[in-house]
Write an enzyme that holds these catalytic residues in place. Structure first.
Site, mmCIF file in Angstrom:
data_model
loop_
_atom_site.group_PDB
_atom_site.id
_atom_site.type_symbol
_atom_site.label_atom_id
_atom_site.label_comp_id
_atom_site.label_asym_id
_atom_site.label_seq_id
_atom_site.Cartn_x
_atom_site.Cartn_y
_atom_site.Cartn_z
ATOM 1 N N SER A 239 -3.711 -5.378 2.216
ATOM 2 C CA SER A 239 -3.425 -6.808 2.389
ATOM 3 C C SER A 239 -1.951 -7.044 2.086
ATOM 4 O O SER A 239 -1.096 -6.405 2.704
ATOM 5 C CB SER A 239 -4.357 -7.614 1.481
ATOM 6 O OG SER A 239 -4.243 -8.975 1.753
ATOM 7 N N HIS B 67 -4.831 -7.534 6.471
ATOM 8 C CA HIS B 67 -4.981 -8.997 6.575
ATOM 9 C C HIS B 67 -3.730 -9.587 7.221
ATOM 10 O O HIS B 67 -2.615 -9.258 6.835
ATOM 11 C CB HIS B 67 -5.166 -9.621 5.192
ATOM 12 C CG HIS B 67 -6.471 -9.248 4.564
ATOM 13 N ND1 HIS B 67 -6.651 -9.182 3.223
ATOM 14 C CD2 HIS B 67 -7.668 -8.934 5.106
ATOM 15 C CE1 HIS B 67 -7.905 -8.835 2.953
ATOM 16 N NE2 HIS B 67 -8.535 -8.674 4.088
ATOM 17 N N ASP C 38 -11.016 -8.029 -1.391
ATOM 18 C CA ASP C 38 -11.679 -7.541 -0.188
ATOM 19 C C ASP C 38 -11.605 -6.010 -0.210
ATOM 20 O O ASP C 38 -10.599 -5.443 -0.631
ATOM 21 C CB ASP C 38 -10.966 -8.096 1.066
ATOM 22 C CG ASP C 38 -11.761 -7.843 2.343
ATOM 23 O OD1 ASP C 38 -12.970 -7.526 2.248
ATOM 24 O OD2 ASP C 38 -11.169 -7.968 3.437
#
Lengths: 284, 189
Positions: free
Chosen positions: B11, B38, B131
């Site tokens: 991310s 992401h 995540d």
């Protein structure tokens, strides 16, 4: 962290796969909805999700429940249909349609457009607005179809949350809109209500791409972010339906990450605008 | 070779981290790599093109139903989930956001674990949310190999730290070692 549930491995996974196949067969025979050729990874996730929410022991129990309980089936139906959409989604592709495809559509005396899998209808109204601004709406008909009756009813109503209106307006401007999006709706509390006259040339209909066939000759088929949930066999079949439905030289418009490249039916189309996923049926 | 695919979740801080890892791999790296980074919903394929120019392996955006080929890294497109099917092909989905993300690392890891079981290597790199940790735990349960960037040197340590807490991680390595680790798995003896 969620509690550790034993992941199915080897034999357990084979059994789960078989249970899924039996469940889908049961749904098809009882209700006529055919999910047997949906992409498995997606299907598995959605079914497990419902299993967990419903507190059922296993897919066998779910099969029993779905056969005897129509309301539960309706829930599952909604789980298996993804209705993510927005007005003028992928504005650059709308601009391409407006600037380069509409002029070709104008050469037909009457234009028929099929929005296959229209979900809640945002893109149908986007198309109606675009055709109106290009002076083509009066001699067009848009067939907007979906198998999800709840979504289709929303599409018919054309009432959307005002929360997203800023994004829709910005999409509309980027797509080459000639006026202002606000010209096409009125507001009521938290909602935007698309104006009635936009629906004049639209026919909303319950149609299942998997089990229903061709119903008219089209100049343009729009099917965006629908076939990603299907396996390749089913994709071939659906695109064949579109092929049969299109007039020679007709247009097929797909979602931003979809393509005909890996499919046999791809030979029967020419990639007209690769970036915007617009294809043209060969003249043969 | 026991392994069949590598999945990578990253991310915040991902651009440089991905470059550092993927540029270590030779063009004939024998596994496909599936990557969730992401991104903002409106991002184009800049990241894939940027990485492709800097790596020996091929880097591209994943397309629906594409078979995952060795020596290629597939990036999840912005605003789509990336999943792996049992037959090793890629699938996209517009399902709801998971962990406030689409694409979601958990979704990729879970589906790849289903498809490849112990034939999977999963890598969690820098990031500012958790995540990936659920998916990493799922892939460990099905016998895969878990590699996590050492939070101590990570630009954003939250994601690797959450991954380490979620399951028994096989290797915790500083960023420069991760690419070498993957490349060395297949160096001819």
């Amino acid at each position: 962290m969620s509690p550790a549930r034993e992941e199915p491995a080897g034999e357990a996974k084979e059994i789960e796969d078989l249970e899924i196949s039996l469940l889908l067969e049961a749904i098809f025979r009882r209700y006529g909805y055919d999910f047997r050729d949906y992409a498995r990874a997606h299907l598995r996730r959605r079914l497990r999700h419902r299993l967990e929410l419903a507190g059922l022991a296993d897919l066998g129990a779910m099969q029993h429940r779905v056969l005897s309980d129509r309301d539960f089936f309706e829930l599952l139906l909604r789980d298996l249909s993804i209705n993510v959409t927005e007005m003028f989604r992928d504005p650059a592709a709308y601009r391409r349609i407006r600037e380069d495809v509409v002029p070709l559509l104008k050469t037909y005396p009457f234009v028929k457009i099929w929005h296959a899998g229209c979900a809640t209808g945002e893109e149908v109204y986007s198309m109606a607005i675009l055709l109106h601004e290009e002076g083509l709406l009066e001699r067009s008909r848009i067939y907007a179809t979906d198998f999800n009756r709840v979504a289709l009813q929303k599409a018919r109503e054309g009432v959307y949350s005002l929360e997203r209106v800023r994004q829709y307006s910005s999409n509309y401007q980027k797509s080459g809109g000639r006026a202002s999006l606000v010209d096409y709706y009125r507001t009521d509390n938290e909602s935007m209500l698309l104006k009635n006259w936009l629906r004049q040339q639209v026919v909303f209909a319950d149609h299942n791409l998997v089990t229903d066939g061709v119903f008219s000759e089209m100049q343009l088929v729009v099917c965006r972010n629908v076939v990603i949930y299907f396996n390749r066999d089913l994709q071939e079949r659906i695109f064949n339906t579109f092929y049969q439905s299109l007039c020679p030289g007709g247009f097929l418009w797909l979602g931003a990450k979809e393509s005909l490249k890996l499919l046999q039916i791809g030979e029967k189309f020419r990639e007209l605008y690769g970036e915007e996923k617009i294809f043209k049926k060969n003249l043969q | 070779m026991p392994y069949r695919a590598v999945v990578i979740g990253v991310s915040a801080g991902g651009l440089e981290a991905l470059r550092e890892v993927l540029s270590c791999l030779p063009a004939d790296f024998p596994l496909p790599l599936l990557v969730v980074q992401h991104l903002g919903v409106d991002s184009d394929d800049f990241l894939a093109r940027w990485l492709d120019q800097r790596c020996a392996i091929k880097v591209k955006e994943a397309e629906d139903k594409e078979p995952a080929a060795p020596g290629t890294a597939y990036l999840a497109p912005a605003n789509y989930h990336l999943l792996m099917e049992d037959d090793g092909s890629l699938a996209l989905s517009l399902e709801d956001w998971v962990n406030f993300s689409r694409p979601s690392i958990d979704l990729l890891f879970e589906s790849a674990a289903e498809a490849y079981g112990k034939g999977l290597i999963a890598v969690v790199l820098t990031g500012a949310n958790d995540d990936g940790s659920r998916g990493l735990a799922a892939m460990k349960r099905s016998g895969g190999l878990a590699v996590v960037q050492d939070p101590a040197g990570a630009e954003f340590p939250v994601m690797p730290r959450a991954a380490i807490q979620a399951t028994q991680v096989d290797f915790v390595l500083p960023l420069p070692a991760i690419g070498r680790f993957l490349a060395n798995l297949y160096r001819p003896a």
